[in-house]
Design a protein around this motif. Sequence first.
Motif, PDB file in Angstrom:
ATOM      1  N   SER A  29     -35.523 -49.596 -18.500  1.00 36.77           N
ATOM      2  CA  SER A  29     -35.148 -51.015 -18.530  1.00 36.77           C
ATOM      3  C   SER A  29     -34.069 -51.150 -19.593  1.00 36.77           C
ATOM      4  O   SER A  29     -33.749 -50.160 -20.268  1.00 36.77           O
ATOM      5  CB  SER A  29     -36.359 -51.893 -18.862  1.00 36.77           C
ATOM      6  OG  SER A  29     -36.725 -51.719 -20.214  1.00 36.77           O
ATOM      7  N   CYS A  30     -33.514 -52.357 -19.764  1.00 33.20           N
ATOM      8  CA  CYS A  30     -32.357 -52.470 -20.670  1.00 33.20           C
ATOM      9  C   CYS A  30     -32.742 -52.198 -22.117  1.00 33.20           C
ATOM     10  O   CYS A  30     -31.930 -51.750 -22.919  1.00 33.20           O
ATOM     11  CB  CYS A  30     -31.672 -53.832 -20.513  1.00 33.20           C
ATOM     12  SG  CYS A  30     -32.423 -55.162 -21.485  1.00 33.20           S
ATOM     13  N   CYS A  50     -33.201 -56.936 -24.015  1.00 34.15           N
ATOM     14  CA  CYS A  50     -33.361 -58.362 -23.724  1.00 34.15           C
ATOM     15  C   CYS A  50     -34.642 -58.891 -24.371  1.00 34.15           C
ATOM     16  O   CYS A  50     -35.455 -58.127 -24.903  1.00 34.15           O
ATOM     17  CB  CYS A  50     -33.367 -58.603 -22.215  1.00 34.15           C
ATOM     18  SG  CYS A  50     -34.884 -58.071 -21.400  1.00 34.15           S
ATOM     19  N   CYS A  65     -37.964 -57.346 -17.512  1.00 31.94           N
ATOM     20  CA  CYS A  65     -36.626 -57.147 -18.098  1.00 31.94           C
ATOM     21  C   CYS A  65     -35.645 -58.126 -17.450  1.00 31.94           C
ATOM     22  O   CYS A  65     -35.556 -58.211 -16.219  1.00 31.94           O
ATOM     23  CB  CYS A  65     -36.161 -55.712 -17.851  1.00 31.94           C
ATOM     24  SG  CYS A  65     -34.448 -55.409 -18.336  1.00 31.94           S
ATOM     25  N   ARG A  81     -32.522 -58.082 -17.315  1.00 30.44           N
ATOM     26  CA  ARG A  81     -31.429 -57.442 -16.565  1.00 30.44           C
ATOM     27  C   ARG A  81     -31.969 -56.640 -15.394  1.00 30.44           C
ATOM     28  O   ARG A  81     -31.201 -55.978 -14.683  1.00 30.44           O
ATOM     29  CB  ARG A  81     -30.615 -56.544 -17.496  1.00 30.44           C
ATOM     30  CG  ARG A  81     -29.859 -57.383 -18.511  1.00 30.44           C
ATOM     31  CD  ARG A  81     -29.014 -56.563 -19.463  1.00 30.44           C
ATOM     32  NE  ARG A  81     -28.712 -57.367 -20.642  1.00 30.44           N
ATOM     33  CZ  ARG A  81     -28.580 -56.918 -21.866  1.00 30.44           C
ATOM     34  NH1 ARG A  81     -28.693 -55.631 -22.100  1.00 30.44           N
ATOM     35  NH2 ARG A  81     -28.315 -57.723 -22.859  1.00 30.44           N
TER      36      ARG A  81
END
Length: 348
Positions: free
Chosen positions: A94-95, A98, A109, A111
Amino acid sequence: MPTIVNAVAATAPDQPLTRTTITRRDVGPHDVRIDIKFAGVCHSDIHTARGEWGPVPYPLVVGHEIAGIVAEVGAEVTRYAVGDRVGVGCMVNSCGECEQCAKGLEQYCLRGNIQTYAGVDADGTITQGGYSQQVVVTEDFVVRIPDGIDLDVAAPLLCAGITTYSPLRHWGAGRGRKVAVVGMGGLGHMAVKLAHAMGAEVTVLSQSLKKQEDGLRLGADDYYATSDPATFERLANTFDLIINTVSAPIDLNAHLSLLAVDGAMVNVGAPPQPLPVQVFSLIPSRRTFAGSAIGSIAETQEMLDFCAEHGVGAEIELITADQVDQAWERVLASDVRYRFVIDVASLA
Ligand code: NAP
Ligand code: ZN
């Protein structure tokens, strides 16, 4: 060097799976290479492979209930060593930046987490899932399978287990709480076992009474058929929490009428069709209708530890890689008892 491994792939919405090979990336500094031993068969694999949720990047290897043994670790990996028993679920990254990732809720997430299959990986390639001999995953998205749980019955915990554990915990299933589980398939049977282990009073709402004996054995206190209209009269205003695991549209309003005041119905089942909800199924009893996606990596580890402590594993039927098409047909016919698991040795 990248490694070529055997797999089974979907090539079109209406064709049988085919044997193929895929390339797994070289192990980076934070990566873990896993020899997959068992891969669970989730209804999401079917929704995805058949294009029910949108366009599919064929050929696609599905499977997001992965249990195996660490075969190699990157130079900077700290938490795992060769030989460890590990699992991978529905996400592989995942990013990490965030608001949701910062809270440890990678499944939300902002994003978009990178899904274990049909996702776009950091290097731009399409992720390929667990119906294969190996997978390479960053250590942050790997969980440890406790010694007390066999790998074959642990595999389904990586999706079916966490997807039901998370809403049961979030909505406070436990002693003194009445929980209903709609649909007793892969997710549903795990919801029954987990809610029972949490101390809740558990009722199964199945299409028929065919699996009643199993439901009671797995920990349900009551079992009703939704095909019988008397069920809805008898159980009106009863439940604090309903977990809907059904993969197809159901009459949500009829099921919402079974919630007590302040009760919540949580949809984890993910049929592609819109499902109409009447506001008057909610307003007069301050009811909630909600959804929930898998669980975080930390919560997945918590769930595995909980399962080890309470002796919970999935009820499985072991199959070979060549039997997946037949298994999918049985899942679609609600004839799964209660999770098919691929013995990955059959891919050799
Ligand atoms: P499954 O093993 O096929 O179980 C679904 C059960 O729903 C069936 O066994 C059946 O139980 C019942 N059912 C099926 N068709 C029905 C119909 N037309 N009307 C009423 N009941 C019906 O599927 P699964 O692997 O547990 O997955 C269930 C759903 O959850 C899928 O849509 C999947 O994509 C979704 N899912 C969501 C998440 C998430 O993060 N939210 C994660 C994983 C899976 P009975 O025979 O007992 O009625
Ligand atoms: Zn799944």
